[in-house]
Design a protein around this motif. Structure first.
Motif, short mmCIF file in Angstrom:
data_model
loop_
_atom_site.label_atom_id
_atom_site.label_comp_id
_atom_site.label_asym_id
_atom_site.label_seq_id
_atom_site.Cartn_x
_atom_site.Cartn_y
_atom_site.Cartn_z
N LYS A 176 -12.46 0.36 0.23
CA LYS A 176 -12.07 1.78 0.20
C LYS A 176 -13.13 2.62 -0.51
N GLY A 184 -6.66 0.03 4.53
CA GLY A 184 -6.47 1.04 5.57
C GLY A 184 -7.66 1.12 6.52
N LYS A 185 -7.96 2.32 6.96
CA LYS A 185 -9.03 2.50 7.95
C LYS A 185 -10.40 2.09 7.41
N PRO A 230 0.79 5.49 0.34
CA PRO A 230 -0.12 6.55 0.75
C PRO A 230 -0.33 7.56 -0.37
N GLU A 254 -6.78 11.27 2.03
CA GLU A 254 -7.70 10.17 1.76
C GLU A 254 -9.15 10.61 1.80
N GLU A 267 -4.01 -3.81 5.42
CA GLU A 267 -2.96 -2.88 5.03
C GLU A 267 -3.37 -2.09 3.78
N ALA A 280 0.84 -1.18 0.00
CA ALA A 280 0.00 0.00 0.00
C ALA A 280 0.88 1.24 0.00
N GLY A 307 -7.49 -2.62 13.37
CA GLY A 307 -6.43 -3.04 12.46
C GLY A 307 -6.03 -4.50 12.58
#
Lengths: 288, 390
Positions: free
Chosen positions: B241, B268-269, A125, A130, B265, A123, B384
């Motif tokens: 996402k 993400g969030k 960023p 985001e 990963e 991944a 997570g």
């Protein structure tokens, strides 16, 4: 949810994919305009850009402001190395030979990436945060907007470069007639290296911008390369504005047919339209 | 002349090396193992191969099979059905292997199914889709094919049991357009009525697509109370996402192929709260001590992380145990029945109560997988990490 809001969301979806295709298409066009070949290693420059960014950020702990230009510079360097060690020793002007060479180089680059970074997904960023931008109830990632803006800037700079600078004019001269170019004193070898450097830089830029959306792996460029290539042909191979038009059109075709017709057959719809366009205009939308 | 001599010396040395290895291989039991070591599913195939090496090492250190060591012959399918067919033929007719492990994906599995049937070599696949062990006119006989990952239908049932329990009975499906996604989609629509679940929308996406917001918009407009996604690889993370990007406030369920730290990963969030069926390997700490699988899983994790250190590159995921179980069951059957193909096949088919990493297998002539819904748990992303729900 209103019909307009849906439409806007489909358009945003198309623009997101389309921006990615456009940036990759642009890389194909640059090498085509300077050496006259399709450089299949271009797709690996894209993966490499993402890999270098990932390395800069997580292995060396650099901040984004340094890692990003570093990654682009790194791929530029790889472009030069590829030209010096991969393409030049062939001493060939035969386009078919050169194209096959780039296919071989592409496989070698992918093998090296597989060894260095492994086969797992990574991944990266995003550059622009985001949090999605909301416009009239539809959402788009700031990264997609950033890609479009940077692609537009890149095209502007490329046009100035090819029309107004000495090196850019030299590249066009070499592309149109190599022998004549060397007769008037243009250092053909150095100009070719410069065009691969430019291609590497553009590929690397595509990599650092695109991989936050697509996720990163050693073969991510290949997966996007086919669509990027199709976008370049749709827009007219070699034309910079054509690359953007082709990319965004392909993305929109996919998302609108997924939205209003059938998501299972969206690729069919997109490629049927692509074929129809090429039947009517074999040189692509903006081809010369 | 001098150069010639050197060449000859090298040739002789090479011959000696190969002669030596083939002499040593004479009494080893050969097992062909082919996975996606490159290509789009390399991130599944490569750790599968590492685990295969690990388990063969373990068996050989414990004395091998009836005093003979196992020798793995590795092949790379590259995710390409044509390459997989070539390797399968090489395994069967040139290497004359006693058994075959792999391949990695449903598409390559289906491509070699016929070859294996005519070549008559017991094959334990590590593919996700069910058609490899389904019979009938269209899919062909499956006498020689077994598979260690749970059937898609079992994972679907386990998921539907949970959805029914939670009262989430109107669902929208988003499935990948590859073999695995289509297989999942078929079972999801077929089994829904049995659990009182209504499928209100069905959308598809390419496993390499980079944006699924169009599909999600249509899915949401159909008014479901849960989203079910069926795919492996990064596409699943992108859906998660995109869902967060659109602000869709619906619970998201993924398939049994995605419980993998990589999923969290990559998404993400956005992945927080996503739920999916998984093998118990993902949540070993939450298992009661009475669970017979617990010691097996703990030993697997100890070897994988502490002894071999594979987790640095490939953190343990729900796929990790499948090659272990496949090779263990083949080795167990060899211990009883030897390596004659017919006897070995029959012995594998009679595997009962094998306690593995991925479940407790009870194979029958009709069921060449042997795992049921009790081999799976539902896990959720929290803070997570994957934790067990309920």
């Amino acid at each position: 949810m209103s019909g307009f809001q849906d439409l806007l969301q489909f358009v945003f979806a198309g623009v997101t994919s389309g921006a990615i295709y456009a940036l990759i298409a642009l890389g194909f066009c640059v090498v085509h305009n300077t050496i006259g070949i399709v450089n299949f290693a271009q797709v690996d420059f894209v993966s490499l850009g993402g890999m270098f960014l990932f390395t800069g950020l997580y292995w060396s702990g650099l901040p984004m402001a340094l890692a990003l230009p570093g990654a682009v510079a790194g791929v530029t360097l790889v472009g030069i190395v590829v030209e010096r060690l991969g393409v030049r020793p062939s001493r060939s002007q035969n386009h078919l030979v050169l194209i096959f060479l780039t296919i071989g180089i592409s496989i070698i680059l992918r093998g090296i990436m597989k060894l260095v970074w492994g086969k797992n997904r990574m991944a990266v960023p995003p550059l622009a945060g985001e949090e999605p931008l909301r416009i009239a109830g539809a959402a788009i990632l700031p990264q997609a907007v950033a890609i479009l803006i940077i692609t537009a800037i890149a095209i502007g700079l490329l046009v100035i470069f090819f029309r107004g600078t000495r090196l850019g004019l030299c590249m066009r001269a070499v592309a149109s007639n190599q022998t004549a170019a060397s007769v008037v004193g243009i250092p053909v070898g150095r100009v070719k290296a410069a065009s691969f450097a430019l291609a590497g830089g553009l590929g690397g830029l595509a990599g650092v911008l695109v991989t936050p959306i697509t996720t990163l792996s050693y073969d991510v460029g290949v997966m996007l390369g086919l669509k990027g290539f199709a976008a370049a042909i749709l827009g007219g191979f070699g034309s910079f504005p054509g690359a953007v038009l082709g990319g965004v059109m392909l993305g929109l075709l996919e998302s609108l047919s997924a939205g209003y017709w059938s998501s299972a057959y969206k690729d069919v719809a997109a490629f049927v339209v692509l074929l129809l366009v090429l039947f009517v205009r074999p040189k692509g939308l903006l081809g010369k | 002349m001098k150069r010639m001599n050197r060449l000859t010396a090298v040739a002789v040395a090479l011959m000696l090396v190969f002669a030596g290895s083939s002499a040593a291989a004479e009494d080893a039991i050969k097992i062909g193992a082919f996975f996606d070591l490159s290509g789009p599913a390399a991130f599944i195939g490569t750790p599968t191969r590492l685990v295969a090496d690990m388990v063969v090492d373990k068996i050989n250190k414990a004395g091998g099979v009836n005093g003979k060591p196992i020798q793995l012959i590795i092949g790379d399918t590259e995710g390409d059905p044509a390459k997989a067919v070539n390797i399968a033929k090489k395994f069967i007719y040139k290497d004359k292997v006693a058994a075959i492990i792999g391949p990695t994906r449903t598409g390559t599995g289906m491509a070699v199914k016929k070859i294996i049937h005519s070549g008559q070599v017991p094959t334990f696949m590590t593919v996700g889709g069910d058609p490899v062990i389904m019979g009938g006119e269209k899919l062909g006989p499956f006498d020689w094919v077994f598979k260690s990952p749970q059937r898609s239908s079992v994972a679907v049932k386990r998921l539907y049991m949970y959805l029914q329990e939670k009262g989430l009975t109107k669902i929208a499906l988003l499935t990948a357009s590859d073999g695995f996604g289509k297989d999942g989609g078929r079972w999801l629509t077929k089994l829904a009525p049995e659990f009182g679940i209504e499928v209100v929308a069905q959308e598809a996406f390419g496993p390499k697509d980079t944006d699924m917001t169009a599909q999600l918009t249509n899915a949401k407009n159909a008014g479901p109370n849960a989203l079910v996604v069926w795919t492996i690889g990064p596409a699943g993370s992108i859906v998660s996402k995109n869902k967060a990007q659109l602000g869709i406030d619906l619970p998201l369920f993924q398939c049994h192929g995605l419980p993998d730290p990589k999923y969290i990963e990559l998404a993400g969030k956005a992945s927080e709260g996503d739920r999916m069926p998984a093998t118990k390997l993902m949540v070993v700490d939450a298992l009661p001590d009475t669970d017979p699988q617990k010691p097996v899983i703990e030993e697997f994790i100890r070897l994988y992380t502490d002894v071999y250190g594979y987790d640095k590159q490939f953190p343990i995921n729900t796929h990790s145990g499948y090659a272990w179980d496949a090779i263990m069951m083949v080795a167990n059957a060899m211990k009883q029945a030897g390596i004659n193909a017919d006897d070995l096949r029959a012995a594998i088919e009679q595997t009962k109560g094998y306690v593995g990493v991925s479940g407790i297998y009870n194979i029958t002539p009709e069921d060449h997988n042997g795992l049921d819904v009790d081999s799976m748990v539902i896990v959720q992303v929290k803070g997570g990490k994957f934790v067990m729900v309920e």
